[in-house]
Design an enzyme around this catalytic site. Structure first.
Site, mmCIF file in Angstrom:
data_model
loop_
_atom_site.group_PDB
_atom_site.id
_atom_site.type_symbol
_atom_site.label_atom_id
_atom_site.label_comp_id
_atom_site.label_asym_id
_atom_site.label_seq_id
_atom_site.Cartn_x
_atom_site.Cartn_y
_atom_site.Cartn_z
ATOM 1 N N HIS A 65 0.850 -1.193 0.000
ATOM 2 C CA HIS A 65 0.000 0.000 0.000
ATOM 3 C C HIS A 65 0.881 1.236 0.000
ATOM 4 O O HIS A 65 1.934 1.255 0.654
ATOM 5 C CB HIS A 65 -0.925 0.012 1.226
ATOM 6 C CG HIS A 65 -2.068 0.963 1.113
ATOM 7 N ND1 HIS A 65 -1.923 2.313 1.359
ATOM 8 C CD2 HIS A 65 -3.374 0.774 0.770
ATOM 9 C CE1 HIS A 65 -3.100 2.909 1.179
ATOM 10 N NE2 HIS A 65 -3.988 1.994 0.812
ATOM 11 N N ASP A 101 -7.760 -4.532 -0.294
ATOM 12 C CA ASP A 101 -8.352 -4.782 -1.607
ATOM 13 C C ASP A 101 -8.285 -6.262 -1.975
ATOM 14 O O ASP A 101 -9.182 -6.793 -2.629
ATOM 15 C CB ASP A 101 -7.627 -3.961 -2.684
ATOM 16 C CG ASP A 101 -7.780 -2.469 -2.465
ATOM 17 O OD1 ASP A 101 -8.915 -2.029 -2.228
ATOM 18 O OD2 ASP A 101 -6.766 -1.748 -2.511
#
Length: 436
Positions: A313, A371
């Protein structure tokens, strides 16, 4: 923010006089150097592509510590909110700054529930789209069109209008997302039910039909509610910054949120879980688990151009705190639906195991992010891959509204106007066309 006693000094090696710049501190996080008067004092701008070192506003809504893997909504850790609160409580918190008591929660839930229907003419607007249109294209249009239906809540400078628009957007987004889905598959729209929870109502509008009664599965209901909570806000990301920038012009709240939806559509932002599932399906088409070693080798090869989606991320330099919560939900949903041995999900689990154990990924802190797991959960529930980002937009709407309200209420806010470092041609004269 608090003004510090000490200042930053900017000096120049060309002999120009140095400049002192104020330093401010927030509650937690890095201090900021105030450069608002820099151009007036020096005739220069700062240069910061992507705004990676620039604080564009002061905010009290969401705080992220990427090094610690910490996410706070109004000071509350995301782990506590996801396990002890529901989505509408989280909405109330983001909008008003505190968690609601029982009376406040009941009142807020009722207000949202009573606004879940959309104007009947919205379905005729929807019919103007092709059946195979991407849901995000549809949602961008539908949300922007809300300003044409709800004239009594379009003045962004009117607190009452913003309040009404906030309730309407939170209430109607599940209905619009479900309508976009039903339209694409040719099924009749399902009207909302006031006796169901926010997440339960959404599942019924998505998967129910007039042919038979739809019973909400409590495991899937909790899973959707958790997805909504984990995606409700995420500080000053690209779409939130877009909403703030758009809203700074004084446009109506519906237009500002539509701008956020358009930004969220990008695969580097809200489309990340869609990209992750597409990656898994590509590996499956290559041969599945048996070919995962070849895929990992390509990921490690810088010249291959192959990227590992759903891992790592930009903000979190450690483990994404939302990922652990979503991992728990993922295992719960797969167990409930008996999908532990589904080929695609087995592939995902194998990829997860490699990423958590392989030194290449561990050293680079490329852990599975939210995600990765939310995409698996949504696919298991039956949500098509191209609707994943629409679910994200549904959940993030409350965060966008809270950020928009905060900006409008800030006495220091101005219309956004980023500067540039111009590298084009200097002033020159036009030569007549016959002489060029």
């Amino acid at each position: 923010m608090k003004l510090q006693d000490h200042k930053a000094t900017l000096s120049f090696s060309n002999g120009a006089p140095s400049v002192e710049l104020p330093i401010y501190s927030g509650t937690v996080g890095p201090d900021v150097i105030d450069i608002r008067k820099l151009y007036a004092q020096t005739g220069m701008f700062t240069y910061d592509p992507g705004f990676l070192s620039t604080a564009s506003c002061q905010s009290s809504i969401t705080y992220i510590d990427g090094d610690k893997g910490e996410l706070l909504y109004r000071g509350y850790p995301i782990e506590q909110l996801a396990t002890q609160c529901d989505y509408l409580e989280t909405c109330y918190l983001l909008l008003y700054g505190e968690l609601p008591n029982e009376h406040q929660k009941a009142d807020f839930s009722k207000r949202v529930t009573m606004h879940t229907m959309v104007n009947e003419q919205m379905q005729f607007f929807l019919r103007g789209f092709r059946r195979d249109a991407h849901p995000m294209a549809v949602l961008t249009g539908l949300i922007g069109a809300m300003s044409a239906f709800y004239h009594d809540s379009t003045d962004i400078n009117n607190p009452q209008h913003r309040e009404i628009a906030a309730i309407r957007l939170i209430a109607k987004l599940p209905t619009l997302v479900a309508m976009a889905y039903k339209y694409g598959i040719g099924q009749p729209y399902m009207y909302p039910r006031n006796d169901l929870s926010y997440a339960g109502n959404f599942l019924r509008m998505m998967f129910g039909t007039p042919c038979e009664e739809y019973k909400v599965n409590p495991v899937l209901e909790r899973a959707m509610d958790r997805i909504f909570i984990l995606h409700a806000d995420h500080e000053q990301n690209a779409s939130t910054s877009t909403v703030r920038l758009c809203g700074s012009s004084g446009t109506n709240p519906f237009a500002a949120i539509a701008a956020g939806v358009a930004c969220l559509w990008g695969p580097a932002h809200g489309g990340a879980n869609e990209a992750c599932l597409n990656m898994l399906e590509e590996i499956q088409a290559m041969g599945g688990v048996d070919k995962i070693g070849e895929f990992i080798a390509k990921v490690k090869d810088k010249n291959s151009g192959v990227r590992l989606m759903g891992f790592g991320h930009r903000v979190y330099k450690n483990y994404d705190p939302r990922a652990k919560l979503m991992q728990e939900t993922c295992n719960e949903v797969l167990g409930e639906l008996g999908l532990e041995n589904d080929p695609l999900f087995k592939l995902a689990k194998t990829l997860e195991k490699i990423a958590l154990e392989d030194d290449y990924f561990v050293q680079r802190k490329l852990y599975p992010n939210v995600d990765f797991y939310s995409g698996i959960v949504q696919r298991a529930i039956g949500i098509p891959v191209n609707l994943f980002t629409g679910i994200f937009a549904l959940a993030r709407t409350v965060g966008w509204i809270a950020q928009l309200n905060e900006m409008i209420g800030d006495p220091e806010y101005k219309i956004g106007r980023p500067r540039q470092l111009f590298t084009g041609a200097a002033k020159r004269d036009v030569v007549p066309i016959a002489q060029r």
